[in-house]
Scaffold this motif. Structure first.
Motif, PDB file in Angstrom:
ATOM      1  N   LEU A  74       0.846  -1.182   0.000  1.00  0.00           N
ATOM      2  CA  LEU A  74       0.000   0.000   0.000  1.00  0.00           C
ATOM      3  C   LEU A  74       0.885   1.237   0.000  1.00  0.00           C
ATOM      4  N   GLY A  75       0.716   2.070  -1.002  1.00  0.00           N
ATOM      5  CA  GLY A  75       1.468   3.319  -1.085  1.00  0.00           C
ATOM      6  C   GLY A  75       0.559   4.455  -1.497  1.00  0.00           C
ATOM      7  N   PHE A 119       4.939   7.127  -0.786  1.00  0.00           N
ATOM      8  CA  PHE A 119       5.096   6.750   0.616  1.00  0.00           C
ATOM      9  C   PHE A 119       4.627   5.316   0.791  1.00  0.00           C
ATOM     10  N   ASP A 120       5.529   4.456   1.286  1.00  0.00           N
ATOM     11  CA  ASP A 120       5.235   3.050   1.522  1.00  0.00           C
ATOM     12  C   ASP A 120       4.713   2.907   2.953  1.00  0.00           C
ATOM     13  N   GLU A 145       9.481   7.071   2.577  1.00  0.00           N
ATOM     14  CA  GLU A 145       9.448   7.348   1.141  1.00  0.00           C
ATOM     15  C   GLU A 145      10.284   6.301   0.399  1.00  0.00           C
ATOM     16  N   GLU A 146       9.759   5.843  -0.746  1.00  0.00           N
ATOM     17  CA  GLU A 146      10.446   4.877  -1.583  1.00  0.00           C
ATOM     18  C   GLU A 146      10.312   5.314  -3.048  1.00  0.00           C
ATOM     19  N   PRO A 147      11.248   4.892  -3.933  1.00  0.00           N
ATOM     20  CA  PRO A 147      11.118   5.227  -5.359  1.00  0.00           C
ATOM     21  C   PRO A 147      10.530   4.081  -6.167  1.00  0.00           C
TER      22      PRO A 147
END
Length: 401
Positions: A104-105, A119-120, A126-128
């Motif tokens: 879920l992001g 946003f994870d 934060e993730e790319p």
């Protein structure tokens, strides 16, 4: 050990524990939207929930296996009993799979600004993405407007004022003039319409209060209109992987788009305090979704067969699924549909692109004025992206009430 695992008492205890965990998880975890605050603890991914769920799977397996070993292989109740427990196993396994590997992001993406971050909620940071996400356009769609349209005859006398919705048609008294208002521009106050009278037919003409459209000597002009009522939001989103061309998809409320194994849902459309438009997206991955629905269907059908409810009850059960699905999102017409007699519209009806709704002569369509979901809009309305054919006749008109 196996005797304990196949115990009925253990099954009851595990179900109670999982029920309590489900309630606690719903109360504690709040990170479900692009604008929600982060919850302090995710019960559904914790050992407190996953361990009892795994034990319940083992309990169902050993319990079913011991019973099946003593049942005749060719008996129909043997297969229905197996289907019930296999359905339960699939549903429980799917929930565990989602808990362990689900995703879920969320992210706000500004219009025209490519961005690969999100946003994870599982990692709480934060993730790319390995690709970029760009909101190419956002749109607020509206219900068809309620209009008042005035008509004057060739002598300049008033031929009447008519209440009509965008996309509908009316006949001006006994003049033979049929007018179809297609669209009203709220900013310019122009009404775009089609009209036909005495063998003359025109389309795409525009009219204003001080500049009426003239067809066959009759003057047609807008008199009044209701304020636009939003019916939904849509965003065109462009996904780009390095070394590949962009892929553009439309995302609407309750109509997500899939890309790179993720489901992208539109949860918010707005603008910041500087007027910059944005779209709030929620990204999910549910690896157990297919298994859960297969298990639910297998469990339901096997349960009906096992208790010998008969073909009639089975058909009633399957037919009962349709209104439940329709009620969640309204009625969608994407093929050819005909209405005749009395038709009651208690929830939104959408005629999609490629769909054709034909309303036969003498039909009365009752549009509900209730607002059960509290969104400020009446529940009974029809929005048309495809084609609607209203086949009213002089002595058998089509009425919308």
């Amino acid at each position: 050990m196996i005797r304990i695992l196949k115990s009925t008492k253990l099954a009851v205890v595990l179900c109670l524990v999982l029920s309590a965990g489900g309630i606690a998880g719903s109360l504690l975890y709040q990170g479900n939207t692009a604008f929600g605050k982060q919850g302090p603890y995710n019960v559904f991914r914790s050992p407190l929930f996953l361990v009892p769920a795994c034990l319940l799977i083992l309990n169902i397996f050993f319990c079913a296996w011991s019973r099946l070993a003593s049942m005749p292989l060719s008996g129909p109740r043997t297969w229905s009993f197996a289907g019930i427990h296999l359905g339960l196993l699939l549903m429980a396994s799917a929930l565990i799979l989602d808990g362990l590997f689900g995703f879920l992001g969320t992210r706000y993406y500004y219009l025209g600004v490519p961005d690969s971050s999100y946003f994870d909620w599982r990692k709480n940071r934060e993730e790319p993405f390995p690709f970029t996400v760009e909101v190419a356009a956002v749109e607020t769609r509206h219900h068809p407007l309620n209009l008042q349209v005035g008509v004057r005859d060739p002598a300049g006398k008033d031929a009447g004022t008519y209440n009509i919705r965008e996309g509908g048609s009316f006949e001006a008294g006994k003049t033979g003039l049929v007018v179809t208002p297609r669209r009203f521009d709220n900013e310019s106050k122009y009404l775009f319409l089609d009209a036909a009278v005495g063998g003359t037919s025109v389309s795409g003409i525009r009219a204003a209060a001080g500049s009426p459209a003239v067809v066959g000597g009759y003057s047609i002009f807008p008199v009044a209109f209701a304020d636009p009522e939003p019916s939904g939001h849509a965003a065109r989103v462009r996904f780009t992987l390095p070394g590949r061309g962009p892929e553009e998809k439309e995302i609407r409320i309750n109509h997500p788009a899939r890309y790179a194994g993720l489901s992208f849902c539109l949860v918010d459309v707005g603008a910041d305090r500087f007027g910059n438009p944005y779209a709030g997206l929620q990204m999910t991955r549910e690896p157990g979704e297919t298994g859960f629905w297969i298990g639910a269907l297998m469990f339901s059908l096997s349960l009906l067969v096992h208790f010998r409810l008969g073909a009639g009850m089975l058909a009633l059960f399957l037919l009962g699924l349709a209104p439940c699905v329709t009620h969640a999102f309204g009625t969608v017409i994407d093929g050819k549909t005909e209405w005749a007699g009395e038709v009651r519209i208690a929830e939104p009806v959408t005629v999609e692109k490629g769909g054709v709704l034909r309303i036969r002569p003498g039909t009365t369509v009752f549009l509900s004025g209730e607002d059960r979901d509290g969104d400020g809009c009446r529940d009974g309305y029809i929005q048309v992206f495809g084609k609607i054919l209203v086949e009213g006749e002089q002595d058998r008109p089509v009425r919308f009430i």
